[in-house]
Design an enzyme around this catalytic site. Sequence first.
Site, PDB file in Angstrom:
ATOM      1  N   HIS A  99       0.836  -1.198  -0.101  1.00  0.00           N
ATOM      2  CA  HIS A  99      -0.105   0.104  -0.165  1.00  0.00           C
ATOM      3  C   HIS A  99       0.744   1.132  -0.093  1.00  0.00           C
ATOM      4  CE1 HIS A  99       0.627  -1.172   4.101  1.00  0.00           C
ATOM      5  NE2 HIS A  99       0.769  -0.073   4.334  1.00  0.00           N
ATOM      6  N   HIS A 101       0.768   5.192   1.177  1.00  0.00           N
ATOM      7  CA  HIS A 101       0.323   6.340   2.082  1.00  0.00           C
ATOM      8  C   HIS A 101       0.403   7.419   1.402  1.00  0.00           C
ATOM      9  CE1 HIS A 101       0.402   4.133   5.960  1.00  0.00           C
ATOM     10  NE2 HIS A 101       1.384   3.409   5.257  1.00  0.00           N
TER      11      HIS A 101
HETATM   12  P1  AMP Z   1       1.493   0.402   7.531  1.00  0.00           P
HETATM   13  O1  AMP Z   1       1.994   0.501   8.725  1.00  0.00           O
HETATM   14  O2  AMP Z   1       2.349   0.941   6.517  1.00  0.00           O
HETATM   15  O3  AMP Z   1       1.411  -1.274   7.112  1.00  0.00           O
HETATM   16  O4  AMP Z   1       0.108   0.919   7.366  1.00  0.00           O
HETATM   17  C1  AMP Z   1      -1.192   0.275   7.572  1.00  0.00           C
HETATM   18  C2  AMP Z   1      -2.084   1.476   7.664  1.00  0.00           C
HETATM   19  O5  AMP Z   1      -3.323   0.920   7.673  1.00  0.00           O
HETATM   20  C3  AMP Z   1      -2.108   2.388   8.970  1.00  0.00           C
HETATM   21  O6  AMP Z   1      -1.788   3.759   8.806  1.00  0.00           O
HETATM   22  C4  AMP Z   1      -3.587   1.876   9.653  1.00  0.00           C
HETATM   23  O7  AMP Z   1      -4.057   3.035  10.163  1.00  0.00           O
HETATM   24  C5  AMP Z   1      -4.138   1.432   8.310  1.00  0.00           C
HETATM   25  N1  AMP Z   1      -5.403   0.682   8.415  1.00  0.00           N
HETATM   26  C6  AMP Z   1      -5.432  -0.551   9.168  1.00  0.00           C
HETATM   27  N2  AMP Z   1      -6.660  -1.076   9.209  1.00  0.00           N
HETATM   28  C7  AMP Z   1      -7.320  -0.200   8.448  1.00  0.00           C
HETATM   29  C8  AMP Z   1      -8.820  -0.223   8.100  1.00  0.00           C
HETATM   30  N3  AMP Z   1      -9.685  -1.277   8.413  1.00  0.00           N
HETATM   31  N4  AMP Z   1      -9.293   0.731   7.402  1.00  0.00           N
HETATM   32  C9  AMP Z   1      -8.519   1.795   6.961  1.00  0.00           C
HETATM   33  N5  AMP Z   1      -7.032   1.966   7.456  1.00  0.00           N
HETATM   34  C10 AMP Z   1      -6.722   0.992   8.005  1.00  0.00           C
END
Ligand code: AMP
Length: 139
Positions: A99, A101
């Site tokens: 993903h 950001h």
């Molecule tokens: P990372 O630390 O780069 O893996 O980022 C994962 C991101 O996913 C974090 O910023 C979380 O806040 C976000 N996240 C986790 N679960 C959800 C969800 N159900 N809906 C939207 N964002 C999410």
Amino acid sequence: MNNCIFCKIVKKEIPATIVYEDEHTLAFMDIGPIVKGHVLVIPKTHYDPLTETPDEIVAQLHTVAKRIAQAQIDGLGADGVNIMQNNGAAAGQEVPHIHVHVIPRFTDDGHHWNWAAKKYDDFEEMAELAEKMLSSFHL
Ligand code: AMP
Ligand code: ZN
């Protein structure tokens, strides 16, 4: 992937606030925004890690991230945008579905990255690390 939270969002098994969708890509609001308006861009197919994700998927993610950045500037009045990607737990990745950001930034948003620039011992140390990377570089 059965247990992947982002795959569940793709399958609409859990809710998300979607801001963009096409055949290959989905973008939705991050529930834990670094700055309000923070968006995640994911491929609809499960890929991880980055290094095993096809180039065209990576390109699609970043093309959509660019459009989201423009929407944050135009729609939210963002003064700047951080685009970032965490790869591996050591790099802060919590969800193992690739993903991107896209984080809108405002002059007065109060957020500061802990970006503490270090120094190499000397030029040789830097050159040695560059050489190690070059010797295992594949294009
Ligand atoms: P990372 O630390 O780069 O893996 O980022 C994962 C991101 O996913 C974090 O910023 C979380 O806040 C976000 N996240 C986790 N679960 C959800 C969800 N159900 N809906 C939207 N964002 C999410
Ligand atoms: Zn997944």
